[in-house]
Design a protein around this motif. Structure first.
Motif, PDB file in Angstrom:
ATOM      1  N   VAL A   1     -31.317  12.993  35.866  1.00  0.00           N
ATOM      2  CA  VAL A   1     -32.157  14.160  35.580  1.00  0.00           C
ATOM      3  C   VAL A   1     -32.229  14.408  34.076  1.00  0.00           C
ATOM      4  O   VAL A   1     -33.313  14.666  33.521  1.00  0.00           O
ATOM      5  N   ASN A   2     -31.093  14.324  33.396  1.00  0.00           N
ATOM      6  CA  ASN A   2     -31.077  14.556  31.946  1.00  0.00           C
ATOM      7  C   ASN A   2     -31.888  13.484  31.208  1.00  0.00           C
ATOM      8  O   ASN A   2     -32.586  13.786  30.232  1.00  0.00           O
ATOM      9  N   MET A   3     -31.789  12.239  31.676  1.00  0.00           N
ATOM     10  CA  MET A   3     -32.526  11.157  31.027  1.00  0.00           C
ATOM     11  C   MET A   3     -34.036  11.355  31.193  1.00  0.00           C
ATOM     12  O   MET A   3     -34.797  11.245  30.219  1.00  0.00           O
ATOM     13  N   ILE A   4     -34.473  11.657  32.433  1.00  0.00           N
ATOM     14  CA  ILE A   4     -35.900  11.867  32.679  1.00  0.00           C
ATOM     15  C   ILE A   4     -36.403  13.075  31.894  1.00  0.00           C
ATOM     16  O   ILE A   4     -37.473  13.039  31.284  1.00  0.00           O
ATOM     17  N   SER A   5     -35.624  14.141  31.906  1.00  0.00           N
ATOM     18  CA  SER A   5     -36.021  15.359  31.194  1.00  0.00           C
ATOM     19  C   SER A   5     -36.203  15.100  29.709  1.00  0.00           C
ATOM     20  O   SER A   5     -37.145  15.611  29.079  1.00  0.00           O
ATOM     21  N   SER A   6     -35.323  14.281  29.132  1.00  0.00           N
ATOM     22  CA  SER A   6     -35.401  13.996  27.694  1.00  0.00           C
ATOM     23  C   SER A   6     -36.619  13.162  27.340  1.00  0.00           C
ATOM     24  O   SER A   6     -37.072  13.162  26.194  1.00  0.00           O
ATOM     25  N   ARG A   7     -37.168  12.425  28.305  1.00  0.00           N
ATOM     26  CA  ARG A   7     -38.318  11.565  28.054  1.00  0.00           C
ATOM     27  C   ARG A   7     -39.652  12.263  28.285  1.00  0.00           C
ATOM     28  O   ARG A   7     -40.703  11.737  27.920  1.00  0.00           O
ATOM     29  N   LEU A   8     -39.622  13.435  28.905  1.00  0.00           N
ATOM     30  CA  LEU A   8     -40.861  14.149  29.194  1.00  0.00           C
ATOM     31  C   LEU A   8     -41.359  14.900  27.971  1.00  0.00           C
ATOM     32  O   LEU A   8     -40.571  15.338  27.125  1.00  0.00           O
ATOM     33  N   ALA A   9     -42.669  15.060  27.901  1.00  0.00           N
ATOM     34  CA  ALA A   9     -43.254  15.852  26.822  1.00  0.00           C
ATOM     35  C   ALA A   9     -42.830  17.303  26.975  1.00  0.00           C
ATOM     36  O   ALA A   9     -42.595  17.775  28.094  1.00  0.00           O
ATOM     37  N   PRO A  10     -42.700  18.037  25.886  1.00  0.00           N
ATOM     38  CA  PRO A  10     -42.301  19.455  25.965  1.00  0.00           C
ATOM     39  C   PRO A  10     -43.210  20.246  26.910  1.00  0.00           C
ATOM     40  O   PRO A  10     -44.429  20.112  26.855  1.00  0.00           O
ATOM     41  N   GLY A  11     -42.588  21.028  27.771  1.00  0.00           N
ATOM     42  CA  GLY A  11     -43.345  21.846  28.714  1.00  0.00           C
ATOM     43  C   GLY A  11     -43.712  21.155  30.006  1.00  0.00           C
ATOM     44  O   GLY A  11     -44.279  21.790  30.902  1.00  0.00           O
ATOM     45  N   THR A  12     -43.387  19.858  30.161  1.00  0.00           N
ATOM     46  CA  THR A  12     -43.679  19.147  31.407  1.00  0.00           C
ATOM     47  C   THR A  12     -42.684  19.571  32.482  1.00  0.00           C
ATOM     48  O   THR A  12     -41.485  19.414  32.299  1.00  0.00           O
ATOM     49  N   PRO A  13     -43.163  20.121  33.607  1.00  0.00           N
ATOM     50  CA  PRO A  13     -42.236  20.610  34.637  1.00  0.00           C
ATOM     51  C   PRO A  13     -41.533  19.476  35.368  1.00  0.00           C
ATOM     52  O   PRO A  13     -42.089  18.389  35.550  1.00  0.00           O
ATOM     53  N   LEU A  14     -40.309  19.740  35.804  1.00  0.00           N
ATOM     54  CA  LEU A  14     -39.496  18.762  36.528  1.00  0.00           C
ATOM     55  C   LEU A  14     -38.913  19.425  37.773  1.00  0.00           C
ATOM     56  O   LEU A  14     -38.345  20.514  37.703  1.00  0.00           O
ATOM     57  N   LEU A  15     -39.085  18.774  38.926  1.00  0.00           N
ATOM     58  CA  LEU A  15     -38.511  19.256  40.185  1.00  0.00           C
ATOM     59  C   LEU A  15     -37.781  18.100  40.858  1.00  0.00           C
ATOM     60  O   LEU A  15     -38.123  16.936  40.654  1.00  0.00           O
TER      61      LEU A  15
END
Length: 304
Positions: A39-53
């Motif tokens: 989760v932390n790895m995917i979150s760090s690769r997303l553009a700012p403000g991109t939601p994650l569920l």
């Protein structure tokens, strides 16, 4: 999920889903650091403000809720984590209470997984582990006996930040208690959808028993269906002689009702975040205008 335009990432736990085990430690129901790392790895690769569920099914749903609870207490969830869904979660892990035929089915599945990953497990140099591993693989060993033999060698993590990794439990009972996610529901601080069926022999009794934990948290939404078994929610026409069976994957009968529900939940949560962000921006703009008006009023007053 992907049919509605969402980008989905699938996670196979250690040695599951046909993947080769790259460590001598297999999956267990209590270890959340693998999920946390992904989760932390995917979150760090997303553009700012991109939601994650995140969505978890069965044992994966149990690990998901435990992860959310641990992270909720520590305040360590990624900022773009806006919701989750836990489907057919057993909540209470206690292998001694599984009824037949589930006890035998789960036991056979666990032994099959260990057999398929035997080459990796043989890399464990501890002679006590190898002896217990052979005993767990014997035909007569039950599921509780397997956990009693192997729990001293399970990978685990501290439930408090920084969630450091440790090895082993003193007994199977300690492992079951650590793995049970019902204790963590109260600390979930993002919208969480829980779905279970009343005729689910694995999840229904425990979910009903710990319903007070769910209802005490305003972030939790519980959906209970009369039928569906364990992850068996499928569309079926009343006129179909074969129920939900269909050779055509595009037909409604071949689709999962639960997956549609989860996709709708994800859509609603994302829209909720979107509109909240718009409202927050309008509020910020309003405050800026008010402050600007006050500053102009001060200038006019000073000029007078």
């Amino acid at each position: 999920i992907t049919g509605q335009g969402f980008v989905a990432v699938g996670m196979n736990f250690r040695g599951c889903g046909g993947t080769n085990l790259s460590t001598p430690r297999m999956l267990n129901a209590a270890y959340t650091n693998d999920l946390r790392a992904i989760v932390n790895m995917i979150s760090s690769r997303l553009a700012p403000g991109t939601p994650l569920l995140i969505i978890g099914y069965s044992l994966g749903g149990n690990i998901l809720v435990k992860y959310l609870g641990e992270s909720g207490v520590a305040g360590s969830l990624p900022k773009n984590m806006i919701g989750a869904a836990s489907i057919a979660n057993p909540f209470k892990i206690d292998d001694a209470k599984w009824r037949e035929p589930w006890n035998s089915i789960l036991r056979i599945g666990a032994k099959k997984a260990m057999f398929l990953q035997r080459n990796s497990l043989k890399k464990m140099t501890c002679p006590n582990f190898q002896r217990n591993y052979r005993s767990a693989q014997s035909i007569t060993s039950t599921l509780p006996e397997m956990n009693s033999l192997l729990s001293p060698y399970y990978i685990r993590n501290n439930s408090n930040h920084p969630f450091e990794t440790k090895i082993g439990y003193t007994e199977a009972r300690e492992y079951w208690q650590d793995a049970s996610s019902h204790k963590y529901i109260a600390h979930v601080n993002v919208p969480l959808l829980i779905v279970y069926a009343s005729d689910d022999d694995i999840a229904s009794k425990n979910t009903t028993q710990y319903m007070n934990f769910c209802l005490s948290n305003p972030n939790v939404i519980v959906v209970n269906t009369a039928t569906g078994g364990h992850l068996g929610w499928h569309h079926a026409s009343r006129n179909s002689p074969f129920g939900s069976f269909s050779l055509n994957p595009k037909k409604e009968e071949s689709k999962s009702w639960c997956n549609k529900l989860v996709a709708k939940f994800v859509d609603v949560i994302i829209k909720r975040e979107f509109y909240q962000e718009i409202a927050a921006r309008k509020m910020l703009d309003r405050r800026i205008l008010i402050n600007k008006a006050f500053e102009e009023a001060k200038i006019i007053k000073s000029q007078i």
